[in-house]
Scaffold this active site. Structure first.
Site, PDB file in Angstrom:
ATOM      1  N   ARG A 192     107.923  48.999  32.844  1.00 37.39           N
ATOM      2  CA  ARG A 192     106.912  48.975  33.993  1.00 37.39           C
ATOM      3  C   ARG A 192     107.874  48.211  35.371  1.00 37.39           C
ATOM      4  O   ARG A 192     108.695  47.711  35.094  1.00 37.39           O
ATOM      5  CB  ARG A 192     105.973  47.522  33.896  1.00 37.39           C
ATOM      6  CG  ARG A 192     104.990  48.026  32.734  1.00 37.39           C
ATOM      7  CD  ARG A 192     103.964  46.909  32.218  1.00 37.39           C
ATOM      8  NE  ARG A 192     104.586  45.704  31.879  1.00 37.39           N
ATOM      9  CZ  ARG A 192     103.974  44.924  31.218  1.00 37.39           C
ATOM     10  NH1 ARG A 192     102.694  44.820  31.613  1.00 37.39           N
ATOM     11  NH2 ARG A 192     104.789  43.796  30.826  1.00 37.39           N
ATOM     12  N   ASP A 228     110.378  47.626  27.965  1.00 35.92           N
ATOM     13  CA  ASP A 228     109.385  47.523  28.966  1.00 35.92           C
ATOM     14  C   ASP A 228     109.585  48.433  30.083  1.00 35.92           C
ATOM     15  O   ASP A 228     110.663  48.037  30.718  1.00 35.92           O
ATOM     16  CB  ASP A 228     109.240  45.840  29.529  1.00 35.92           C
ATOM     17  CG  ASP A 228     107.989  45.738  30.339  1.00 35.92           C
ATOM     18  OD1 ASP A 228     107.602  46.589  30.903  1.00 35.92           O
ATOM     19  OD2 ASP A 228     107.620  44.524  30.066  1.00 35.92           O
ATOM     20  N   ARG A 288      96.399  38.872  40.350  1.00 34.92           N
ATOM     21  CA  ARG A 288      97.004  39.290  38.926  1.00 34.92           C
ATOM     22  C   ARG A 288      97.473  40.764  38.919  1.00 34.92           C
ATOM     23  O   ARG A 288      96.662  41.588  39.397  1.00 34.92           O
ATOM     24  CB  ARG A 288      95.834  39.241  37.996  1.00 34.92           C
ATOM     25  CG  ARG A 288      95.945  40.029  36.537  1.00 34.92           C
ATOM     26  CD  ARG A 288      96.506  38.732  35.582  1.00 34.92           C
ATOM     27  NE  ARG A 288      96.735  39.414  34.250  1.00 34.92           N
ATOM     28  CZ  ARG A 288      97.655  39.124  33.321  1.00 34.92           C
ATOM     29  NH1 ARG A 288      98.351  38.016  33.705  1.00 34.92           N
ATOM     30  NH2 ARG A 288      97.805  39.719  32.176  1.00 34.92           N
ATOM     31  N   CYS A 324      95.287  49.521  30.236  1.00 33.72           N
ATOM     32  CA  CYS A 324      95.340  49.572  28.822  1.00 33.72           C
ATOM     33  C   CYS A 324      93.900  50.289  28.256  1.00 33.72           C
ATOM     34  O   CYS A 324      92.903  49.433  28.179  1.00 33.72           O
ATOM     35  CB  CYS A 324      95.406  48.291  28.046  1.00 33.72           C
ATOM     36  SG  CYS A 324      95.296  48.217  26.156  1.00 33.72           S
ATOM     37  N   GLU A 347     100.209  52.541  31.346  1.00 34.20           N
ATOM     38  CA  GLU A 347      99.609  52.457  30.118  1.00 34.20           C
ATOM     39  C   GLU A 347     100.920  52.146  29.191  1.00 34.20           C
ATOM     40  O   GLU A 347     101.896  52.756  29.556  1.00 34.20           O
ATOM     41  CB  GLU A 347      99.083  53.617  29.684  1.00 34.20           C
ATOM     42  CG  GLU A 347      98.347  53.725  28.539  1.00 34.20           C
ATOM     43  CD  GLU A 347      97.241  52.765  28.294  1.00 34.20           C
ATOM     44  OE1 GLU A 347      96.199  52.932  28.846  1.00 34.20           O
ATOM     45  OE2 GLU A 347      97.033  52.046  27.005  1.00 34.20           O
ATOM     46  N   GLY A 348     100.708  51.245  28.157  1.00 34.05           N
ATOM     47  CA  GLY A 348     101.657  51.118  26.926  1.00 34.05           C
ATOM     48  C   GLY A 348     102.977  50.562  27.828  1.00 34.05           C
ATOM     49  O   GLY A 348     103.993  51.135  27.464  1.00 34.05           O
ATOM     50  N   ARG A 349     102.931  49.489  28.593  1.00 32.59           N
ATOM     51  CA  ARG A 349     104.293  48.804  29.426  1.00 32.59           C
ATOM     52  C   ARG A 349     104.867  50.217  29.807  1.00 32.59           C
ATOM     53  O   ARG A 349     106.153  49.953  29.759  1.00 32.59           O
ATOM     54  CB  ARG A 349     105.079  48.261  28.455  1.00 32.59           C
ATOM     55  CG  ARG A 349     104.433  46.855  28.066  1.00 32.59           C
ATOM     56  CD  ARG A 349     105.696  45.689  27.732  1.00 32.59           C
ATOM     57  NE  ARG A 349     106.196  46.041  26.289  1.00 32.59           N
ATOM     58  CZ  ARG A 349     105.640  46.029  24.990  1.00 32.59           C
ATOM     59  NH1 ARG A 349     104.635  45.329  24.995  1.00 32.59           N
ATOM     60  NH2 ARG A 349     106.184  46.450  24.313  1.00 32.59           N
TER      61      ARG A 349
HETATM   62 ZN   LIG Z   1      96.396  46.353  25.756  1.00 36.03          ZN
END
Ligand SMILES: [Zn+2]
Length: 217
Positions: free
Chosen positions: A145, A143, A67, A72, A109-111
């Protein structure tokens, strides 16, 4: 053609027994790395049959379940109901412990836009934008990421071939372009509450997540 990222190496590994607020506990092994391309302190947690000492080069006898969890703070640590990150992580740890594999904890954090910007985006969502529109309004991509470091960690952990625990098609696609073979994609459960329903609906609609979310609004 996949572009294999630069090699990362395991810096340290040690036992880290886990116990969650609901009482679930499991053995884990936490890994740190040298050579991650963004220089951040990302972690990998070996679970189940991967919770023991890891010898570099060891590929294990079974396909690892992996995973990619993006940090977050509000959801993972404080139990924020505005997203599903905390329950997702809790579910992932138990399922990976049962199957054997790794949870990669990515400090994005936060995408990828950071914690303060994520909270700014929440403010815009309170004014009616969805989670993706809010990021755009703040001058960020929907996004941001990048999973290069996740691929580096997977390679370092002998897991260049894996089963991916995710509903997000972008993760499998990016990993595939980074020399990681995603043999199987395993969906996660749906963690719905009144405060995150709009957020999950936006993820399903705009992020093409395979989530069966009841229509909201
Ligand atoms: Zn979250």
């Amino acid at each position: 053609m996949p572009r294999t990222p630069p090699d990362a190496t395991i810096r340290t590994q040690l036992a880290l027994p886990l116990r969650f607020a609901d009482g679930y506990s499991t053995a884990a092994r936490v890994f740190t790395f040298d050579g991650l391309v963004d220089g951040r302190e990302h972690l990998a947690f070996g679970l189940g049959d991967r919770a023991g000492e890891f010898t570099p080069g060891d590929r294990g006898s079974r396909l690892p379940l992996v995973r990619l969890h993006s940090e977050c703070v509000t959801g993972d640590v404080f139990g924020s109901q505005r997203c599903d990150c905390g329950p997702q992580m809790r579910e992932a740890v138990e399922r990976i412990a049962a199957a054997g594999g790794f949870l990669l904890y990515l400090r994005q954090e936060g995408r990828g836009i950071g914690l303060y910007a994520k909270l700014d985006a929440y403010g815009l969502q309170d004014a009616g934008l969805d989670t993706y529109e809010a990021n755009l309004a703040l001058g960020h991509a929907e996004d941001e990421r990048d999973y290069t470091v996740a691929a580096q960690m997977a390679h370092a952990l002998g897991s260049s071939r894996l089963a991916l625990l995710s509903n997000n098609p972008d993760k499998a696609e990016q990993l595939g372009g980074l020399g990681v073979v995603v043999s199987e994609q395993v969906p996660t459960g749906l963690h719905l509450n009144p405060a995150n329903a709009r957020y999950l609906a936006a993820k399903a609609r705009r992020g093409a997540h395979t989530l069966d979310v009841p229509l909201v609004g």
